[in-house]
Design a protein around this motif. Structure first.
Motif, short mmCIF file in Angstrom:
data_model
loop_
_atom_site.label_atom_id
_atom_site.label_comp_id
_atom_site.label_asym_id
_atom_site.label_seq_id
_atom_site.Cartn_x
_atom_site.Cartn_y
_atom_site.Cartn_z
N PHE A 63 0.84 -1.20 0.00
CA PHE A 63 0.00 0.00 0.00
C PHE A 63 0.87 1.24 0.00
O PHE A 63 2.07 1.19 0.30
CB PHE A 63 -0.93 0.00 1.22
N ASN A 64 0.26 2.37 -0.34
CA ASN A 64 0.95 3.66 -0.28
C ASN A 64 0.73 4.30 1.09
O ASN A 64 -0.40 4.45 1.55
CB ASN A 64 0.41 4.60 -1.36
N PHE A 65 1.84 4.69 1.72
CA PHE A 65 1.73 5.45 2.96
C PHE A 65 0.97 6.75 2.69
O PHE A 65 0.83 7.21 1.55
CB PHE A 65 3.12 5.79 3.50
N ARG A 66 0.50 7.37 3.77
CA ARG A 66 -0.24 8.63 3.69
C ARG A 66 0.50 9.66 2.83
O ARG A 66 1.71 9.80 2.90
CB ARG A 66 -0.48 9.19 5.09
N GLY A 67 -0.27 10.33 1.97
CA GLY A 67 0.30 11.37 1.13
C GLY A 67 0.97 10.87 -0.13
O GLY A 67 1.48 11.68 -0.92
N VAL A 68 0.98 9.56 -0.34
CA VAL A 68 1.60 8.98 -1.54
C VAL A 68 0.50 8.45 -2.45
O VAL A 68 -0.44 7.78 -1.99
CB VAL A 68 2.56 7.83 -1.16
N GLY A 69 0.60 8.73 -3.76
CA GLY A 69 -0.41 8.25 -4.69
C GLY A 69 -1.78 8.77 -4.31
O GLY A 69 -1.98 9.96 -4.11
N ARG A 70 -2.71 7.85 -4.18
CA ARG A 70 -4.09 8.23 -3.83
C ARG A 70 -4.39 8.07 -2.34
O ARG A 70 -5.54 8.19 -1.92
CB ARG A 70 -5.07 7.39 -4.66
N SER A 71 -3.37 7.81 -1.56
CA SER A 71 -3.56 7.73 -0.10
C SER A 71 -3.63 9.14 0.47
O SER A 71 -2.81 10.01 0.15
CB SER A 71 -2.42 6.97 0.56
N GLN A 72 -4.63 9.37 1.31
CA GLN A 72 -4.84 10.70 1.87
C GLN A 72 -3.88 10.98 3.02
O GLN A 72 -3.25 10.07 3.57
CB GLN A 72 -6.29 10.82 2.36
N GLY A 73 -3.77 12.26 3.38
CA GLY A 73 -2.91 12.64 4.49
C GLY A 73 -1.59 13.21 3.99
O GLY A 73 -1.40 13.46 2.81
#
Length: 218
Positions: A63-73
């Motif tokens: 998964f993408n950590f927060r702020g990466v790609g479509r991950s929020q934050g």
């Protein structure tokens, strides 16, 4: 492989998930390198680790950590990313309530986060830590390291130098009740450019050995 979206502490988290069709399949969570230096779940080392688990019948999530790609934050210096990883593991376990084993793997920054998750989740039976940046981050929380695992690094790594990784390995190897295996891939830099196949071979052989031992135990 299916894209998944699940809720994390900072909002939605974007992931890629492979679900094994076999019941009681083991599960694995794979963590990517530093978000502020281009790290994503599609990083080649991260993907290589992911595929190694897929090829051995695991249900696997990256998964993408927060702020990466479509991950929020937004990037949170490791604190929020640890929470993201814990939420991802919760989601993975909810999808696989009958899982026979639980593993975690990470590359670079992801290795640092993965080892922190390992300390907090006693159900994790094994780990693969690739190029842990022992020169940049404090790994003394591994006292003691709760599970056996594999640490892999490259001999030409200038980001996480081999000497610093060796010190970490030496310290962990003094602990009783666990076995830390260590493999240095000759000529590999931090990103394992032109050395992804040896990385896959080393990590795959370790997984095969651990899975065989688990099968013999049953």
């Amino acid at each position: 492989m299916p894209e998944v979206i699940f809720n994390g502490p900072a909002g939605r988290i974007e992931g890629r998930y492979h679900h094994s069709r076999k019941s009681n399949s083991p599960i694995a969570l794979v963590l990517h390198p530093h978000p502020q230096f281009g790290g994503t779940m599609n990083n080649p080392v991260t993907y290589t680790l992911f595929q190694g688990f897929v090829n051995r019948g695991f249900s696997v999530l990256r998964f993408n950590f927060r702020g990466v790609g479509r991950s929020q934050g937004a990037f949170d210096s490791g604190i929020g990313e640890l929470s993201d990883a814990a939420s991802a593991l919760d989601w993975l376990q909810a999808q696989n309530a009958d899982a026979s084993q639980c593993w975690i793997a990470g590359f670079s920054f992801g290795a640092w986060i993965a080892m922190q998750v390992l300390m907090r989740r006693p159900e994790i039976e094994g780990f693969i830590s690739v190029a842990p940046p022992a020169n940049m981050y404090d790994f003394t929380f591994l006292a003691p390291c709760p599970s056996s695992g594999l640490i892999v690094n490259g001999s030409a790594d200038q980001v996480a130098p081999a000497a610093d990784v060796q010190k970490l390995v030496d310290r962990l190897k003094t602990q009783k009740g666990i076995v830390i295996e260590h493999s240095t891939i000759d000529g590999a830099n931090h990103f394992f450019d032109q050395h992804l196949e040896p990385l896959a071979a080393v990590s795959g052989a370790y997984l095969d050995k651990r899975l065989a031992a688990y099968a013999a135990r049953d």
